[in-house]
Design a protein around this motif. Structure first.
Motif, PDB file in Angstrom:
ATOM      1  N   SER A 120       0.821  -1.218   0.000  1.00  0.00           N
ATOM      2  CA  SER A 120       0.000   0.000   0.000  1.00  0.00           C
ATOM      3  C   SER A 120       0.855   1.269   0.000  1.00  0.00           C
ATOM      4  O   SER A 120       0.444   2.306  -0.513  1.00  0.00           O
ATOM      5  N   GLN A 121       2.094   1.192   0.557  1.00  0.00           N
ATOM      6  CA  GLN A 121       2.983   2.353   0.603  1.00  0.00           C
ATOM      7  C   GLN A 121       4.106   2.258  -0.429  1.00  0.00           C
ATOM      8  O   GLN A 121       5.102   2.974  -0.349  1.00  0.00           O
ATOM      9  N   MET A 122       3.931   1.382  -1.392  1.00  0.00           N
ATOM     10  CA  MET A 122       4.917   1.206  -2.473  1.00  0.00           C
ATOM     11  C   MET A 122       5.164   2.538  -3.184  1.00  0.00           C
ATOM     12  O   MET A 122       4.227   3.295  -3.450  1.00  0.00           O
ATOM     13  N   GLN A 123       6.443   2.827  -3.492  1.00  0.00           N
ATOM     14  CA  GLN A 123       6.790   4.090  -4.123  1.00  0.00           C
ATOM     15  C   GLN A 123       7.477   3.839  -5.462  1.00  0.00           C
ATOM     16  O   GLN A 123       8.203   2.863  -5.635  1.00  0.00           O
ATOM     17  N   TRP A 124       7.278   4.774  -6.376  1.00  0.00           N
ATOM     18  CA  TRP A 124       7.849   4.623  -7.710  1.00  0.00           C
ATOM     19  C   TRP A 124       9.368   4.558  -7.664  1.00  0.00           C
ATOM     20  O   TRP A 124       9.989   3.883  -8.490  1.00  0.00           O
ATOM     21  N   GLY A 125       9.963   5.247  -6.712  1.00  0.00           N
ATOM     22  CA  GLY A 125      11.414   5.238  -6.592  1.00  0.00           C
ATOM     23  C   GLY A 125      11.989   3.880  -6.212  1.00  0.00           C
ATOM     24  O   GLY A 125      13.203   3.662  -6.331  1.00  0.00           O
ATOM     25  N   GLU A 126      11.128   2.979  -5.740  1.00  0.00           N
ATOM     26  CA  GLU A 126      11.571   1.644  -5.354  1.00  0.00           C
ATOM     27  C   GLU A 126      11.490   0.637  -6.510  1.00  0.00           C
ATOM     28  O   GLU A 126      11.979  -0.479  -6.387  1.00  0.00           O
ATOM     29  N   VAL A 127      10.849   1.050  -7.592  1.00  0.00           N
ATOM     30  CA  VAL A 127      10.534   0.122  -8.680  1.00  0.00           C
ATOM     31  C   VAL A 127      11.433   0.355  -9.892  1.00  0.00           C
ATOM     32  O   VAL A 127      11.587   1.496 -10.347  1.00  0.00           O
ATOM     33  N   ASN A 128      12.006  -0.728 -10.395  1.00  0.00           N
ATOM     34  CA  ASN A 128      12.750  -0.691 -11.660  1.00  0.00           C
ATOM     35  C   ASN A 128      11.925  -1.484 -12.672  1.00  0.00           C
ATOM     36  O   ASN A 128      11.983  -2.714 -12.714  1.00  0.00           O
ATOM     37  N   MET A 129      11.139  -0.770 -13.459  1.00  0.00           N
ATOM     38  CA  MET A 129      10.235  -1.430 -14.398  1.00  0.00           C
ATOM     39  C   MET A 129      11.005  -2.221 -15.453  1.00  0.00           C
ATOM     40  O   MET A 129      10.603  -3.317 -15.833  1.00  0.00           O
ATOM     41  N   GLN A 130      12.118  -1.670 -15.908  1.00  0.00           N
ATOM     42  CA  GLN A 130      12.881  -2.323 -16.963  1.00  0.00           C
ATOM     43  C   GLN A 130      13.473  -3.650 -16.483  1.00  0.00           C
ATOM     44  O   GLN A 130      13.435  -4.660 -17.198  1.00  0.00           O
ATOM     45  N   ALA A 131      14.009  -3.638 -15.256  1.00  0.00           N
ATOM     46  CA  ALA A 131      14.615  -4.856 -14.710  1.00  0.00           C
ATOM     47  C   ALA A 131      13.586  -5.783 -14.080  1.00  0.00           C
ATOM     48  O   ALA A 131      13.873  -6.948 -13.804  1.00  0.00           O
ATOM     49  N   GLY A 132      12.379  -5.250 -13.816  1.00  0.00           N
ATOM     50  CA  GLY A 132      11.351  -6.055 -13.171  1.00  0.00           C
ATOM     51  C   GLY A 132      11.673  -6.358 -11.725  1.00  0.00           C
ATOM     52  O   GLY A 132      11.439  -7.462 -11.241  1.00  0.00           O
ATOM     53  N   ILE A 133      12.216  -5.347 -11.019  1.00  0.00           N
ATOM     54  CA  ILE A 133      12.626  -5.529  -9.621  1.00  0.00           C
ATOM     55  C   ILE A 133      12.009  -4.431  -8.760  1.00  0.00           C
ATOM     56  O   ILE A 133      12.026  -3.242  -9.117  1.00  0.00           O
ATOM     57  N   TRP A 134      11.473  -4.833  -7.633  1.00  0.00           N
ATOM     58  CA  TRP A 134      10.985  -3.903  -6.608  1.00  0.00           C
ATOM     59  C   TRP A 134      11.925  -4.013  -5.418  1.00  0.00           C
ATOM     60  O   TRP A 134      12.037  -5.073  -4.815  1.00  0.00           O
ATOM     61  N   THR A 135      12.628  -2.935  -5.074  1.00  0.00           N
ATOM     62  CA  THR A 135      13.584  -2.935  -3.971  1.00  0.00           C
ATOM     63  C   THR A 135      12.965  -2.255  -2.763  1.00  0.00           C
ATOM     64  O   THR A 135      12.753  -1.037  -2.753  1.00  0.00           O
ATOM     65  N   LEU A 136      12.682  -3.044  -1.740  1.00  0.00           N
ATOM     66  CA  LEU A 136      12.121  -2.515  -0.496  1.00  0.00           C
ATOM     67  C   LEU A 136      13.257  -2.088   0.423  1.00  0.00           C
ATOM     68  O   LEU A 136      14.106  -2.908   0.774  1.00  0.00           O
ATOM     69  N   PRO A 137      13.322  -0.806   0.823  1.00  0.00           N
ATOM     70  CA  PRO A 137      14.384  -0.357   1.728  1.00  0.00           C
ATOM     71  C   PRO A 137      14.209  -0.961   3.124  1.00  0.00           C
ATOM     72  O   PRO A 137      13.097  -1.350   3.505  1.00  0.00           O
ATOM     73  N   ALA A 138      15.294  -1.027   3.863  1.00  0.00           N
ATOM     74  CA  ALA A 138      15.255  -1.631   5.191  1.00  0.00           C
ATOM     75  C   ALA A 138      14.257  -0.941   6.110  1.00  0.00           C
ATOM     76  O   ALA A 138      13.648  -1.582   6.970  1.00  0.00           O
ATOM     77  N   SER A 139      14.071   0.367   5.919  1.00  0.00           N
ATOM     78  CA  SER A 139      13.166   1.117   6.792  1.00  0.00           C
ATOM     79  C   SER A 139      11.710   0.712   6.625  1.00  0.00           C
ATOM     80  O   SER A 139      10.876   1.012   7.463  1.00  0.00           O
ATOM     81  N   ARG A 140      11.394  -0.015   5.539  1.00  0.00           N
ATOM     82  CA  ARG A 140       9.997  -0.389   5.279  1.00  0.00           C
ATOM     83  C   ARG A 140       9.750  -1.888   5.392  1.00  0.00           C
ATOM     84  O   ARG A 140       8.668  -2.366   5.061  1.00  0.00           O
ATOM     85  N   THR A 141      10.739  -2.647   5.825  1.00  0.00           N
ATOM     86  CA  THR A 141      10.537  -4.087   5.976  1.00  0.00           C
ATOM     87  C   THR A 141      10.501  -4.460   7.449  1.00  0.00           C
ATOM     88  O   THR A 141      11.123  -3.807   8.277  1.00  0.00           O
TER      89      THR A 141
END
Length: 327
Positions: free
Chosen positions: A266-287
């Protein structure tokens, strides 16, 4: 070392994340009263701290003014302006603030902190919108009485250290590992509340993990949807004529597609998403584990994101249709 590009909006502050591999990072904030205002992020601490770096007699000092968003950008600039005027007179703003606080408040003991926090907790709705049940309140009181009261109750909040908390919680873990984990959660709430009310500058419990005190990790959840159930659920969420908004349906679809937690999606941010690589990187502060996690995005997930690109107009992927700029 602080970022060179100054922050100018609250939205930028909300989107700040600690860079991978960094334990502390300061971001410069633009203000009309000169330099020295920063937002500080630290590993293991979820709060973003307002900080004023000042110099008196060629000696530097760090004046922490509270956390964002409890203190807004406008309020932080006002506090910074007041502190700048004090420094111009040769007055340390930390000393001045401590004297002001001492005039208006009396330092809490941990017993007082627990009682004040419990009253606040009892009156605060949970994520479901309901108040905590009587059973839950009794559980909090019981844990305090059995595991924490004897060693902590008479201590002043400002005297409680991280080492002391680890000692107390480790003792609790030798008797009941799950109880120790629940006590840690409660202490984090108590001390975060004390921090918000300026009894302490920073919670000593913020960076303590269950593993540090040898407490039991969160229990696994055994219930899962069968393939048939999952198919039925997806049919509902894929229905363009559904009663809920497209964004809400897409949140539910992404939950199923990634297996991530509700708050993470629900709090996913565009800055965390690499559409080209198909990877969503969740920062430590949000896990929940406070570790960076990378999630591979399937073609189905990428289709959802492409749809949200047409719906979201902020840094959040699943921007609220009712409150612009919010998840």
């Amino acid at each position: 070392m602080a970022d060179t590009k100054a922050i100018t909006t609250s939205k930028q502050i909300a989107a700040l994340r600690l860079e991978e591999g960094r334990s502390v990072q300061r971001f410069r904030v633009h203000t009309s009263m000169g330099s020295g205002l920063f937002v500080e992020l630290r590993k293991g601490r979820t709060q973003k701290v307002w900080l004023y770096r000042f110099y008196i007699a060629n000696k530097s000092g760090d004046y922490r003014m509270g956390t964002f968003p409890a203190i807004s950008l406008k309020q932080a600039r006002e506090l910074h302006a007041e502190a700048v005027q004090l420094v111009k007179k040769g007055i340390d703003p930390r000393t001045y603030r401590a004297a002001e606080v001492a005039k208006n408040t009396q330092a809490w003991t941990m017993q007082e902190a627990f009682e004040r926090w419990l009253a606040h907790y009892t009156a605060s709705p949970t994520r479901t919108g309901h108040l905590p049940t009587e059973k839950t309140i009794k559980q909090r009181k019981r844990r305090w009485r059995l595991h924490l009261e004897k060693q902590l109750a008479s201590m002043r909040v400002q005297d409680v250290t991280r080492a002391k908390l680890i000692e107390v919680l480790s003792d609790a873990a030798t008797e009941a590992r799950e109880e120790a984990r629940q006590c840690l959660i409660m202490l984090k709430g108590i001390l975060a509340y004390a921090e918000d009310l300026e009894q302490i500058e920073e919670s000593p419990a913020a960076s303590i993990t269950p593993a540090k005190i040898k407490a039991r990790p969160s229990p696994p959840r055994d219930r899962y949807l069968s393939l048939g159930e999952l198919t039925e659920v997806l049919q509902v969420f894929n229905d363009p004529n559904g009663r809920t908004s497209v964004t809400v349906r897409n949140v539910m679809r992404m939950l199923i597609a990634t297996g991530a937690r509700r708050s993470e999606v629900s709090q996913m941010q565009w800055g965390e998403v690499n559409m080209q690589a198909g990877i969503w990187t969740l920062p430590a502060s949000r896990t929940k584990t406070r570790q960076v996690r990378r999630v591979a995005l399937s073609a189905y997930s990428l289709e959802i994101l492409k749809q949200q690109q047409q719906l979201s107009h902020s840094g959040f992927v699943f921007e609220s249709p009712d409150i612009p700029g919010q998840p």
